[in-house]
Design an enzyme around this catalytic site. Structure first.
Site, PDB file in Angstrom:
ATOM      1  N   CYS A   1      -0.307   4.062   2.331  1.00  0.00           N
ATOM      2  CA  CYS A   1      -0.212   4.073   3.635  1.00  0.00           C
ATOM      3  C   CYS A   1       0.905   3.764   3.966  1.00  0.00           C
ATOM      4  O   CYS A   1       1.137   5.156   4.571  1.00  0.00           O
ATOM      5  CB  CYS A   1      -0.860   2.434   3.623  1.00  0.00           C
ATOM      6  N   ASP A   2       2.231   4.030   3.198  1.00  0.00           N
ATOM      7  CA  ASP A   2       3.995   3.834   3.643  1.00  0.00           C
ATOM      8  C   ASP A   2       4.326   4.213   2.937  1.00  0.00           C
ATOM      9  O   ASP A   2       6.068   4.972   2.648  1.00  0.00           O
ATOM     10  CB  ASP A   2       4.119   2.367   3.474  1.00  0.00           C
TER      11      ASP A   2
ATOM     12  N   CYS B   1       1.119  -0.986   0.027  1.00  0.00           N
ATOM     13  CA  CYS B   1      -0.005   0.096  -0.023  1.00  0.00           C
ATOM     14  C   CYS B   1       1.187   1.006   0.302  1.00  0.00           C
ATOM     15  O   CYS B   1       1.426   1.990   0.766  1.00  0.00           O
ATOM     16  CB  CYS B   1      -1.222   0.029   1.274  1.00  0.00           C
TER      17      CYS B   1
END
Length: 306
Positions: free
Chosen positions: A136-137, A133
């Site tokens: 997300c990261d 993701c």
């Protein structure tokens, strides 16, 4: 014992549904095949969840949600994998771990799992340089060199997103052309931070405390090359956890659950929320929103069918 709501899945969607259902004083049971938290619990830091300016650890956020759900009276059973859901008169029967549970309504929040490459180093470095993701990261890889595996829309979109942070982005694809939409292909080809390795597969990931190197295998010349890389983002698809309801409710072509605007499935009294549902964005915030909608919809269904 008949529950008013049974929630299948203990990620952010399921836990939020349990919070809302418990707060409404509904007799609620949540069944989770592992430990509460879902994929969010495997994310080291969540920086884009509202209310935490410095971010919050995924495990901590999920632990807080679980505690809140229990405080409102929701019963939570862990290590309890659901094998089937069937209909019997006005009740839904959930089979899990050789036991059956009856409910008036069900919320399916069983999530989805990213397709894995199953190569050396993938398991060891997941969460330590390997991610599924970028939204997300991605921010953790500022001025770093990252690799994106895949050639579809998701891979290309995430590669473009990563250029906001990374020093360079290398797309590795097993074919010699992308499968992504043409407009996306045009964008990545014009981006000076993005380069390509064609006809190749990711064969191995290595490092120490985090990812440091990858081995790529070229299928045309049967040669391997080594690249120094700080992060690997894998986008070769995902699979929703819907096998246990595939013969009961309507799914899309990729086995995600179809719902209406109230998040009700094709069966009255069965709702769905989070990554298992047919939606565009797989994020904790989205799952939380859908969990609350599903719980409120289930509550209204119960009120109308008493």
């Amino acid at each position: 014992m008949v529950y008013e709501i049974i929630i299948i899945g203990g990620g952010p969607a399921g836990l939020t549904a349990a919070i809302y259902a418990g707060r409404a004083r509904l007799k609620t049971l949540l069944l989770e095949k592992g430990l509460p938290g879902g994929r969010a619990a495997t994310t080291e830091i969540i920086e884009n969840y509202s209310g935490f300016p410095s971010g919050i650890g995924g495990p901590e956020l999920m632990q807080r949600m679980e505690e809140q759900a229990r405080n409102f009276g929701a019963e939570i059973k862990t290590l309890c994998e659901v094998s089937s859901v069937t209909l019997k008169e006005d009740y839904k029967i959930v089979a899990a771990n050789n036991q059956e549970y009856s409910a008036k309504t069900i919320i399916l929040a069983s999530g989805a799992q990213a397709t894995r490459l199953n190569i050396p180093g993938e398991k060891e470095f997941t969460g330590r340089g390997i991610s599924y993701c970028a939204t997300c990261d991605g921010a953790f890889f500022k001025d770093k060199k990252v690799l994106v595996v895949g050639g579809g829309d998701a891979a290309v979109e995430e590669a473009l997103f990563l250029t906001r942070f990374a020093k360079s982005v290398t797309i590795v694809h097993r074919r010699d052309t992308l499968r992504a939409a043409k407009i996306l292909e045009e964008r990545v080809r014009k981006n000076p931070k993005i380069n390509f390795v064609w006809n190749s597969e990711l064969a191995k990931i290595s490092g120490d405390s985090s990812v440091k190197e990858v081995i790529l295998y070229n299928k045309l010349n049967n040669k391997e090359i080594s690249l120094e890389i700080d992060g690997v983002f894998i986008y070769i698809g995902s699979k929703p956890n819907t096998d246990f309801v595939k013969d009961l409710i309507n799914l899309d072509s990729k086995s995600y659950i179809l719902t209406d605007e109230k998040l009700q499935t094709s069966i009255e009294g069965i709702f769905a929320a989070g990554d298992v549902r047919h939606n565009k964005l797989k994020q904790v915030a989205v799952a939380v929103g859908e969990g609350s909608i599903a719980a409120i919809s289930a509550q209204k269904f119960l009120e109308e069918h008493l």
